[in-house]
Scaffold this active site. Structure first.
Site, short mmCIF file in Angstrom:
data_model
loop_
_atom_site.label_atom_id
_atom_site.label_comp_id
_atom_site.label_asym_id
_atom_site.label_seq_id
_atom_site.Cartn_x
_atom_site.Cartn_y
_atom_site.Cartn_z
N ASP A 1 -4.27 -2.85 1.07
CA ASP A 1 -2.88 -3.31 0.99
C ASP A 1 -2.31 -3.49 2.40
OD1 ASP A 1 -0.20 -3.78 0.00
OD2 ASP A 1 0.23 -1.71 0.54
N HIS A 2 -2.63 -2.55 3.29
CA HIS A 2 -2.11 -2.62 4.66
C HIS A 2 -2.80 -3.71 5.47
CE1 HIS A 2 -0.23 1.67 4.75
NE2 HIS A 2 0.16 0.94 3.71
N GLU B 1 0.67 6.99 8.64
CA GLU B 1 1.51 7.32 7.50
C GLU B 1 1.05 8.58 6.77
OE1 GLU B 1 2.21 4.71 3.75
OE2 GLU B 1 3.57 3.99 5.33
N HIS C 1 0.51 3.63 -6.80
CA HIS C 1 1.30 4.85 -6.69
C HIS C 1 1.07 5.77 -7.88
CE1 HIS C 1 4.36 2.51 -3.99
NE2 HIS C 1 3.23 2.80 -3.36
#
Length: 1328
Positions: free
Chosen positions: A754-755, A913, A1008
């Site tokens: 995703d990043h 993160e 998530h």
């Protein structure tokens, strides 16, 4: 201990593989082993079990231990005769059962309660009887196959109406069917199934009895044809009443008489006796209206005449001697029947019959012609098509579907006129049918419903209609001011059939001429309509505003935005950083200056519009009817003023365009920002561009304000629910369930990828432009503040920190200036779009950055060996990422002071993160340097630039291969992956890879739901480390923990040796994410679920039901419709209480509460969006690794050997065991872990070249000479970085010099690029 930990979370898995079998992941293969019994100790987590081609002769529950996760069981090609009742109780999740090619005679009841079977295959057995509840106890049954058995009829109500929505395929041909009244129910069910969908398949085959219907196709019979015999009544010599069945057709057969009432075997209350000829005897008269039929057997049948025990798995055998029959005996007639041994099957006629013959037909030039021929027979015939006696084969023009029975021709042309023949053959017979196709005259389009001239107020919805007739059916195209209106990404909505054009909120810019054009192959027709919008109001506005006023407004807007941005940066420097939440905000606002300017321009433009509104409101007293509510005042401005405001805000500048003239470089290597990938559509997939949209956005004012901006506004009769309330009521959970067979690496890889793909430009400031207040000090919706209100019963209010301003801080994401298009349509009102700061391509940009500046910052330019730089190494002498030097992002400002270090530097700003993500970035830095070092060894002629670019290219290919071959099929499910993404068929420049807003903002956030409450940390023996597992809220922005608490290994083991959280609609997000996100001691935590919901509204995402429609899924209109979609009554009830109507459900909320599709981690809506995105990312990428122009065949073979497991083995500090498929979780046993050296390894010798033309140096210099552009100058400067000298305590050091710091032999320093770098020597570390 690991075992104790797993027991605590409820996992106890037996994973030993039987010695007779082979285990691969969750599959157990025992095929062709001559097994006579099921081996014991099958792993309890097994999902697929294969026992075909063995010698098994019976099935009982004692053969298997309980296998709760088993989904597929293959027992075909054995010698199975007996099946124990309720066998499936041992396999509650079994979906596919294959018992074909056995010797089964009777199939009993398979489960005590409804089971999960989707497919049951009983083909080619000796079955003569099926239990009445066999199919009805399988409510999810889609496929039922019993061809080539000995079944003459089915129990009454074997099929019932409840099965119609689910049952898709029934095949029963090759049985000796008795087409009498017992088959009425079957006929009625078949008719219902075809009425429900003509795509369903229900094949009974042909009748064998009675003689009058022999070889008739069952499907062609009517119910009136299905008759039973009428009994004959008589009286015996001793006064008994006798009921017998006529046996006119029974010559050559043994038979049993069966007596029926209402087509169902009769149950009796009187006392009867059975005569030796099968007749019934009674002391009294037979009073009911009976029918009779026969169970037929051939002369060669050996009948067993002895009653068997009722406990047998086969029905007991009836006696042929005359004896009294009690009520209970007669009741058993429904479930008992003679068991026979048949030496031969009744002969079935092999004659081929055409069930559907194509009639002579006509077609028009250019249309699609569909021809159909269906035939039946034993064996099943195949269809061959001929045109003018020449065989037709599959091609672009000719498509064969439905096993060849349907021929589609497109386009139909004059040359296709003539004689066609369909030939049905089955190896024993061949039949043909001939027909003709002629040309039908075409008709020019005629518009029969033309659009009408319309006057509208600003903000009103306007719909224009245009319907036309003609042949071929004409396509309708809409134009505005002579320019075609695109279907997507505009405010205009065109209906699926193109007949209606709807403008949601009209503006003055929509005033003009709309044209509908109907076109077919013959000609076209045109109709026009004039739309006049807000004439009275716009006239007043034009008098009020002038050029100087617009100039002043633009200047004031710029000052307000810049003041807010400056205040945020000042406050940022002053704020005390005490939590990861504070640090997260620091990262958020510390972005590249160029990116700030891009976002700031749109903010200035929108603030200008707000000031225009204030000016008009103060200067005009107009009636409310002149403009609809919730309309942006951009709608009333002339185009010239809109363009002036865009120019003054900076919105007319955009991304710097690369010339792409260096063909050598850009034919082999990617640019960093995504340019020069697609030469036909140069801005697709490029960084710092707007997301694309799958559907037009839903903004409250049609322009930029999100749903919920105006308090009290209703949608479909209801207010949208508070995002925090949805999270508290529906999303957050204290309980979590571990996944049975997927590892935590599944989640971590998802975040890592995703990043690489998405980073939305954040808000530039925490200050309101309108009032100047901090967003955390106001609850008013004022750009960029869109805070989430806390309700009175929210636990967060109990902290006391929210008493004055009871809301959770939330800033809107930044916006893009526009699409860059130049057509008049796009120069008018443009809705707010968000900016993706990254390239859309899966290109390893998370490792190397999205600009050349970032890449140069990350590279070791001193050695010129193509390496990535680093500052410190681990105990195993392997590097960590380098530290940030010049950025405001300083992890030493975090709460943890015992071992403060700076943040790590990577290609993505979010690398710090959480610790799992840091570990992945560290592993790939090491992998880059390992590959680069090896490429230097095998290619001494390569310079550092070539080594770097080749390594970068290979790392990108590795990421693509792992993602598409190992990860995506597990998250989407194999069926969805194969259906939507499928095999790679080559690069297509017309496929747009740009990331969809829906994908970035909602769909990919399904991950998530997979996050655990802790980051697990295991030592080399897979036991918990002495530091323990880490609560998630302690893992954010803590690089010091990576360095001081064991390095990457414990974290990586925790990712591949522990399961992910199971995504469930009643356990969506663990409360570490909804109640403790970024929490630290006194700090009030954020709520990830509420942020996801609010972010979807900020981005203007339409509702969940709109995306179900987009994905061609059923759209629930009522809450009862939701039961087949969510399948959890409690969740449905909560959704109803929150949203009121299904049409209001947020995309992310609806997506994560849907029932998951087979083998997937999400429901069909999110799977549709994710699969669509990844298909476009692959097919629209010129540098995709499977594109034959990117790598040689030898290199590609090596890339396809790559596994994430091997990469981690190679680059971990001391990881020596790992599972082959890193995304599969094998429970608490380490037996599935293989030695690292046994895993396949990429052979980099395939990259050896002797005389390869290098693009790096020569082409770079050429580009400098030709273009002189800034990027090329930077590339040239990199060769001179190493010439910078250093100063150390007054001494001048040359670049490359090394010395001991202050004569300390343990500390070695080096001059590098004008900077001094020092490190502790390894032998000193070991002494310490």
């Amino acid at each position: 201990m690991l075992l104790e930990f797993l027991l605590l979370i409820g996992i106890s898995l037996s994973t030993a593989c039987p010695s007779e079998c082979r285990c691969a992941g969750l599959d157990v293969h025992c095929e062709g082993k001559n097994l006579t019994a099921i081996p014991g100790h099958i792993p309890i987590a097994t999902t697929n079990l294969y026992f075909s081609n063995n010698l098994l002769n019976s099935l009982s529950k004692s053969n298997f231990q309980a296998l709760p996760n088993l989904q597929y069981l293959d027992l075909s090609n054995n010698s199975i005769r007996d099946i124990e009742e309720t066998l499936l109780d041992s396999f509650p999740g079994l979906k596919y059962l294959d018992l074909s090619w056995n010797k089964i005679r009777y199939v009993p009841k398979l489960s005590t309660a409804p089971n999960a079977l989707v497919s049951l295959n009983l083909v080619h057995n000796e079955i003569s009887r099926l239990d009445n509840d066999l199919v009805s106890h399988s409510p999810y049954m889609q496929t039922f196959l019993i061809q080539r058995n000995r079944i003459q009829s089915l129990p009454h109500d074997f099929f019932n109406s409840r099965m119609v929505p689910t049952l898709k395929t029934v095949k029963m041909a090759g049985n000796p069917w008795s087409c009498d009244c017992r088959m009425v129910n079957v006929k009625q069910f078949a008719d219902s199934l075809f009425a429900h969908s003509n795509q369903n398949i229900f094949i009974v085959g042909k009748c064998f009895f009675p003689k009058g219907l022999r070889n008739y196709v069952f499907r062609n019979l009517s119910i009136e044809n299905l008759e039973c015999e009428k009994p004959e009544y008589s009286k015996t010599d001793d006064g008994m009443f006798k009921m017998s069945c006529p046996n006119n057709e029974m010559e050559g057969y043994h038979y049993d008489s069966i007596f029926l009432e209402n087509n169902k075997e009769a149950r009796h209350t009187a006392h009867f006796a059975r005569d030796k000829d099968g007749s019934l005897l009674s002391n009294g008269q037979f009073t009911r209206n009976y029918q009779c039929a026969f169970y037929r057997q051939k002369q060669s049948i050996h009948m067993q005449k002895k009653m068997q025990a009722s406990s047998s798995t086969e029905p007991p055998i009836t006696t042929t001697t005359m004896e009294p029959m009690t009520t209970s005996t007669m009741d058993s007639m429904d479930t008992t029947e003679s068991v026979v041994t048949m030496t031969t099957m009744p002969e079935i006629d092999t004659k081929i019959v055409f069930e559907h013959k194509q009639l002579d037909t006509t077609s028009r030039d250019g249309e699609t012609l569909e021809l159909k021929c269906e035939a039946s027979g034993e064996p099943t015939p195949t269809i061959t098509w001929l045109f003018e006696k020449q065989k037709l084969t599959e091609s672009r023009k000719h498509k064969l579907t439905k096993n060849g029975s349907v021929l589609k021709i497109f386009p139909f042309l004059n040359t296709d006129i003539g004689q066609y023949e369909c030939v049905a053959s089955n190896g024993e017979e061949s039949k043909s049918h001939i027909f003709s196709v002629s040309l039908k005259e075409s008709e020019q389009p005629v518009i029969i419903d033309a659009p009408m001239d319309t006057n509208a107020t600003i903000g009103q919805q306007v719909t224009l209609r245009c319907n036309a007739k003609g042949f071929p059916v004409p396509d309708v195209v809409w134009l505005f001011e002579g320019i075609r209106i695109p279907r997507r990404n505009t405010r205009y909505t065109i209906s699926d059939n193109n007949i209606e054009l709807t403008i949601e909120k009209v503006t003055r810019h929509d005033s003009g001429v709309f044209t509908c054009q109907a076109v077919n192959s013959v000609g076209s027709a045109v109709a026009t309509a004039n739309l006049l919008v807000g004439a009275e109001l716009t006239e007043k506005v034009d008098k009020l505003l002038d050029d100087s006023t617009i100039e002043k407004i633009a200047k004031e807007a710029k000052q307000k935005v810049e003041k807010a941005l400056s205040s945020t940066k000042d406050q940022q420097r002053m704020d005390k950083i005490e939590s990861p939440n504070d640090l997260s905000k620091l990262f958020k606002f510390a972005i590249n200056l160029k990116k700030v300017d891009l976002g700031k321009a749109r903010e200035i433009y929108e603030e200008s519009i707000r000031l225009v509104q204030m000016h008009i409101d103060n200067g005009l007293a107009f009636e409310s009817a002149m403009i609809s509510p919730n309309v942006s005042y951009e709608a009333v401005l002339p185009v010239s003023y809109v363009q002036t405001l865009m120019e003054k805000s900076g919105c007319q500048t955009g991304q710097f365009a690369e010339s792409c003239e260096d063909h050598c470089f850009f034919s082999k290597y990617r640019s960093y920002d995504g340019q020069c990938n697609n030469h036909e559509h140069p801005w697709w997939g490029v960084s710092e561009m707007a997301f694309m949209r799958l559907l037009p956005p839903r903004y409250e004012n049609g322009f930029n304000t999100p749903v919920g901006w105006e308090k009290g506004k209703r949608y479909n009769g209801y207010e949208v629910p508070n995002a925090r309330k949805v999270s508290r009521v529906l999303i957050g959970t204290d309980e979590t369930t571990p996944h049975s067979h997927l590892s935590a690496m599944t989640m971590q890889w998802g975040q890592f990828i995703d990043h690489d793909l998405t980073l939305t430009a954040p808000a530039l400031t925490r200050h309101s432009y309108k009032e100047g207040a901090f967003c955390n000090r106001t609850c008013e919706n004022a750009d960029p503040c869109f805070n989430i209100q806390l309700e009175a019963d929210d636990p967060k209010l109990h902290t006391g920190l929210y008493q004055k301003h009871p809301c959770m801080e939330f800033e809107r994401n930044g916006a893009a200036c526009g699409s860059g298009e130049t057509s008049p349509i796009f120069q008018r009102v443009t809705y707010r779009d968000q900016l993706n700061l990254l390239t859309s391509y899966l290109d390893a940009s998370g490792i190397y950055g999205n600009s050349e500046e970032q890449a140069l910052e990350l590279r070791d330019l001193y050695s010129d060996h193509g390496l990535l730089r680093f500052d410190i190494v681990s105990g195993a002498n392997k590097p960590y990422m380098p530290f940030e030097k010049d950025s405001d992002m300083d992890c030493r400002r975090n709460f943890s002071r015992e071992n403060p270090i700076k943040c790590f530097l990577a290609g993505d700003v979010r690398a710090n993160e959480q610790l799992g993500l840091m570990s992945m970035h560290t592993i790939f830095l090491r992998e880059h340097n390992r590959i680069a070092s090896r490429l230097l060894e095998v290619n001494e002629n390569w310079d550092g630039e070539t080594i770097f670019q080749e390594t970068r290219k290979l790392i990108g290919a590795m990421l693509q291969h792992i993602t598409y071959n190992a990860w995506l099929p597990k998250i989407l499910g194999k069926a969805t992956y194969n259906t939507i993404i499928g095999e790679y068929k080559g690069y297509n420049p017309d496929v747009n890879p740009t990331i969809a807003n829906e994908f970035a903002t909602a769909a990919l956030r399904f991950a998530h739901t997979l996050i655990n409450t802790h980051l697990f940390r295991f030592d080399k023996d897979f036991k918990e480390t002495k530091q323990g597992h880490l609560p998630l809220h302690n893992a954010f922005f803590a690089p010091e923990r990576l360095v001081s608490e064991g390095g990457v290994d414990p974290l990586l083991r925790g990712l591949f040796a522990a399961p992910i959280k199971m995504p469930r609609p009643d356990q969506v997000l663990n409360k570490e994410l909804t109640e403790k996100l970024f929490n630290r001691f006194h700090e009030v935590a954020l709520d990830l679920a509420a942020l996801n919901i609010q972010r979807g509204r900020d981005h203007g995402l339409p509702s969940w039901t709109e995306y179900r429609k987009f994905c061609n899924l059923t759209v629930p209109k009522t809450w009862s419709d939701m039961k087949n979609i969510v399948q959890n009554d409690t969740v449905i009830s909560k959704l109803q209480s929150l949203y009121g109507v299904t049409e209001n459900i947020d995309l992310w909320v609806g997506g994560v509460t849907e029932k998951r599709t087979a083998d997937a981690l999400m429901g069909p809506t999110l799977a549709c969006i994710i699969a669509d995105q990844f298909k476009r990312l692959r097919d629209g990428d010129r540098f995709w690794y499977e594109n034959e122009e990117m790598f040689s065949k030898a290199q590609l073979r090596q890339i396809k050997k790559v596994t994430l497991s091997k990469i981690i083995c190679t680059n971990g500090d001391d990881i020596d065991r790992i599972q082959r498929d890193i995304f599969v979780y094998h429970g608490n046993s380490t037996q599935f872990y293989e030695p690292c050296e046994s895993l396949p390894e990429i052979n980099l010798n395939m990259w050896t070249t002797c005389c390869d033309a290098m693009c790096s140096s020569s082409s770079t210099l050429a580009r400098n000479a030709i273009g002189g552009d800034e990027k090329a100058k930077r590339r040239k400067r990199r060769h001179h970085h190493s010439k910078k000298s250093c100063h150390d305590k007054g001494k001048r050091r040359k670049s490359g010099d090394r010395w001991n710091h202050s004569n300390d032999i343990c500390v070695e320093c080096m001059c590098h690029d004008g900077e001094v770098w020092c490190k502790t020597n390894n032998f000193c570390k070991s002494q310490v």
